[in-house]
Design a protein around this motif. Structure first.
Motif, PDB file in Angstrom:
ATOM      1  N   GLY A 182       0.798  -1.220   0.000  1.00  0.00           N
ATOM      2  CA  GLY A 182       0.000   0.000   0.000  1.00  0.00           C
ATOM      3  C   GLY A 182       0.829   1.268   0.000  1.00  0.00           C
ATOM      4  O   GLY A 182       0.354   2.325  -0.401  1.00  0.00           O
ATOM      5  N   ASP A 183       2.081   1.186   0.498  1.00  0.00           N
ATOM      6  CA  ASP A 183       2.978   2.346   0.447  1.00  0.00           C
ATOM      7  C   ASP A 183       3.396   2.613  -1.000  1.00  0.00           C
ATOM      8  O   ASP A 183       3.285   1.744  -1.865  1.00  0.00           O
ATOM      9  CB  ASP A 183       4.257   2.076   1.256  1.00  0.00           C
ATOM     10  CG  ASP A 183       4.025   2.055   2.758  1.00  0.00           C
ATOM     11  OD1 ASP A 183       2.960   2.521   3.206  1.00  0.00           O
ATOM     12  OD2 ASP A 183       4.921   1.558   3.466  1.00  0.00           O
ATOM     13  N   ASN A 184       3.905   3.826  -1.240  1.00  0.00           N
ATOM     14  CA  ASN A 184       4.548   4.086  -2.520  1.00  0.00           C
ATOM     15  C   ASN A 184       5.894   3.352  -2.541  1.00  0.00           C
ATOM     16  O   ASN A 184       6.571   3.283  -1.505  1.00  0.00           O
ATOM     17  CB  ASN A 184       4.798   5.578  -2.716  1.00  0.00           C
ATOM     18  CG  ASN A 184       3.531   6.321  -3.050  1.00  0.00           C
ATOM     19  OD1 ASN A 184       2.660   5.803  -3.749  1.00  0.00           O
ATOM     20  ND2 ASN A 184       3.404   7.520  -2.520  1.00  0.00           N
ATOM     21  N   PRO A 185       6.296   2.846  -3.721  1.00  0.00           N
ATOM     22  CA  PRO A 185       7.601   2.166  -3.795  1.00  0.00           C
ATOM     23  C   PRO A 185       8.736   3.177  -3.946  1.00  0.00           C
ATOM     24  O   PRO A 185       9.482   3.147  -4.927  1.00  0.00           O
ATOM     25  CB  PRO A 185       7.442   1.277  -5.040  1.00  0.00           C
ATOM     26  CG  PRO A 185       6.511   2.034  -5.911  1.00  0.00           C
ATOM     27  CD  PRO A 185       5.562   2.764  -4.984  1.00  0.00           C
ATOM     28  N   SER A 186       8.845   4.088  -2.976  1.00  0.00           N
ATOM     29  CA  SER A 186       9.869   5.136  -3.045  1.00  0.00           C
ATOM     30  C   SER A 186      10.188   5.615  -1.634  1.00  0.00           C
ATOM     31  O   SER A 186       9.423   5.371  -0.689  1.00  0.00           O
ATOM     32  CB  SER A 186       9.364   6.305  -3.898  1.00  0.00           C
ATOM     33  OG  SER A 186       8.233   6.894  -3.297  1.00  0.00           O
ATOM     34  N   ALA A 187      11.330   6.288  -1.493  1.00  0.00           N
ATOM     35  CA  ALA A 187      11.714   6.847  -0.197  1.00  0.00           C
ATOM     36  C   ALA A 187      12.673   8.010  -0.410  1.00  0.00           C
ATOM     37  O   ALA A 187      13.444   8.024  -1.367  1.00  0.00           O
ATOM     38  CB  ALA A 187      12.365   5.784   0.681  1.00  0.00           C
ATOM     39  N   LYS A 188      12.605   8.999   0.518  1.00  0.00           N
ATOM     40  CA  LYS A 188      13.502  10.158   0.473  1.00  0.00           C
ATOM     41  C   LYS A 188      14.607   9.976   1.504  1.00  0.00           C
ATOM     42  O   LYS A 188      14.371   9.462   2.607  1.00  0.00           O
ATOM     43  CB  LYS A 188      12.725  11.435   0.816  1.00  0.00           C
ATOM     44  CG  LYS A 188      11.754  11.850  -0.260  1.00  0.00           C
ATOM     45  CD  LYS A 188      10.984  13.092   0.190  1.00  0.00           C
ATOM     46  CE  LYS A 188       9.955  13.479  -0.871  1.00  0.00           C
ATOM     47  NZ  LYS A 188       9.012  14.487  -0.359  1.00  0.00           N
ATOM     48  N   PHE A 189      15.800  10.439   1.143  1.00  0.00           N
ATOM     49  CA  PHE A 189      16.938  10.384   2.056  1.00  0.00           C
ATOM     50  C   PHE A 189      17.649  11.727   2.024  1.00  0.00           C
ATOM     51  O   PHE A 189      17.903  12.269   0.949  1.00  0.00           O
ATOM     52  CB  PHE A 189      17.917   9.284   1.621  1.00  0.00           C
ATOM     53  CG  PHE A 189      17.348   7.889   1.703  1.00  0.00           C
ATOM     54  CD1 PHE A 189      17.587   7.077   2.795  1.00  0.00           C
ATOM     55  CD2 PHE A 189      16.557   7.390   0.671  1.00  0.00           C
ATOM     56  CE1 PHE A 189      17.054   5.794   2.870  1.00  0.00           C
ATOM     57  CE2 PHE A 189      16.027   6.104   0.723  1.00  0.00           C
ATOM     58  CZ  PHE A 189      16.272   5.307   1.833  1.00  0.00           C
ATOM     59  N   ASN A 190      17.967  12.256   3.204  1.00  0.00           N
ATOM     60  CA  ASN A 190      18.719  13.509   3.282  1.00  0.00           C
ATOM     61  C   ASN A 190      20.199  13.172   3.259  1.00  0.00           C
ATOM     62  O   ASN A 190      20.835  12.999   4.291  1.00  0.00           O
ATOM     63  CB  ASN A 190      18.357  14.273   4.564  1.00  0.00           C
ATOM     64  CG  ASN A 190      16.930  14.745   4.542  1.00  0.00           C
ATOM     65  OD1 ASN A 190      16.392  15.084   3.486  1.00  0.00           O
ATOM     66  ND2 ASN A 190      16.296  14.739   5.703  1.00  0.00           N
ATOM     67  N   ILE A 191      20.718  13.064   2.048  1.00  0.00           N
ATOM     68  CA  ILE A 191      22.095  12.617   1.891  1.00  0.00           C
ATOM     69  C   ILE A 191      22.642  13.240   0.617  1.00  0.00           C
ATOM     70  O   ILE A 191      21.890  13.521  -0.319  1.00  0.00           O
ATOM     71  CB  ILE A 191      22.137  11.072   1.827  1.00  0.00           C
ATOM     72  CG1 ILE A 191      23.554  10.550   2.007  1.00  0.00           C
ATOM     73  CG2 ILE A 191      21.515  10.538   0.548  1.00  0.00           C
ATOM     74  CD1 ILE A 191      23.596   9.048   2.237  1.00  0.00           C
ATOM     75  N   SER A 192      23.952  13.459   0.607  1.00  0.00           N
ATOM     76  CA  SER A 192      24.579  13.973  -0.611  1.00  0.00           C
ATOM     77  C   SER A 192      25.862  13.196  -0.860  1.00  0.00           C
ATOM     78  O   SER A 192      26.287  12.425  -0.019  1.00  0.00           O
ATOM     79  CB  SER A 192      24.860  15.470  -0.475  1.00  0.00           C
ATOM     80  OG  SER A 192      25.719  15.688   0.613  1.00  0.00           O
ATOM     81  N   GLY A 193      26.441  13.430  -2.003  1.00  0.00           N
ATOM     82  CA  GLY A 193      27.666  12.702  -2.351  1.00  0.00           C
ATOM     83  C   GLY A 193      27.346  11.371  -2.997  1.00  0.00           C
ATOM     84  O   GLY A 193      26.246  11.165  -3.497  1.00  0.00           O
TER      85      GLY A 193
END
Ligand SMILES: [Fe+2]
Length: 127
Positions: free
Chosen positions: A98-109
């Motif tokens: 039921g969730d979206n197949p995606s996620a956010k991450f606060n990351i760089s590099g």
């Protein structure tokens, strides 16, 4: 030297095909991993196998980090078939049907992404 036949590596994922236990190696050792009386199966990180358009993670830059989508064609998120987690470097976000197949991450590099489908296993990509 028999004891080195099964040397594991850090971050490897193993599954028991009998009970469904899935484990991640934190600290490698020389012993063979056994569950339900059988050797656990190493999950190979795939990039190009059949079904790649629904499984290889797509990485997009955002203002605060990255957005990871699974995959170029959104993966199903049904009870019987879904993405269990998305991992960026050493951080996992666990998903449920039921969730979206995606996620956010606060990351760089540089980022190294892995995802796990309960049917089609482990997939990866890099940016
Ligand atoms: Fe799948």
């Amino acid at each position: 030297m028999l004891k080195y036949l099964y040397m594991t590596k850090q971050k490897e994922i193993y599954k028991c095909n009998i009970c469904g236990n899935i484990i991640e190696m934190i600290h490698p050792g020389a012993g063979q991993l056994i569950c339900c009386g059988e050797p656990m199966k190493l999950q190979v990180e795939k990039e190009t196998d059949e079904g790649k358009e629904k499984h290889v993670p797509v990485i997009e830059k955002t203002e605060t980090g990255i957005l990871v989508k699974v995959g170029a064609v959104p993966h199903p998120m049904e009870e019987a078939h879904y993405i269990e987690w998305i991992e960026v470097n050493n951080c996992k976000v666990f998903l449920k049907p039921g969730d979206n197949p995606s996620a956010k991450f606060n990351i760089s590099g540089d980022v190294s992404v892995r995802i796990y489908c309960n049917i089609h296993g482990l997939w990866k990509s890099k940016m």
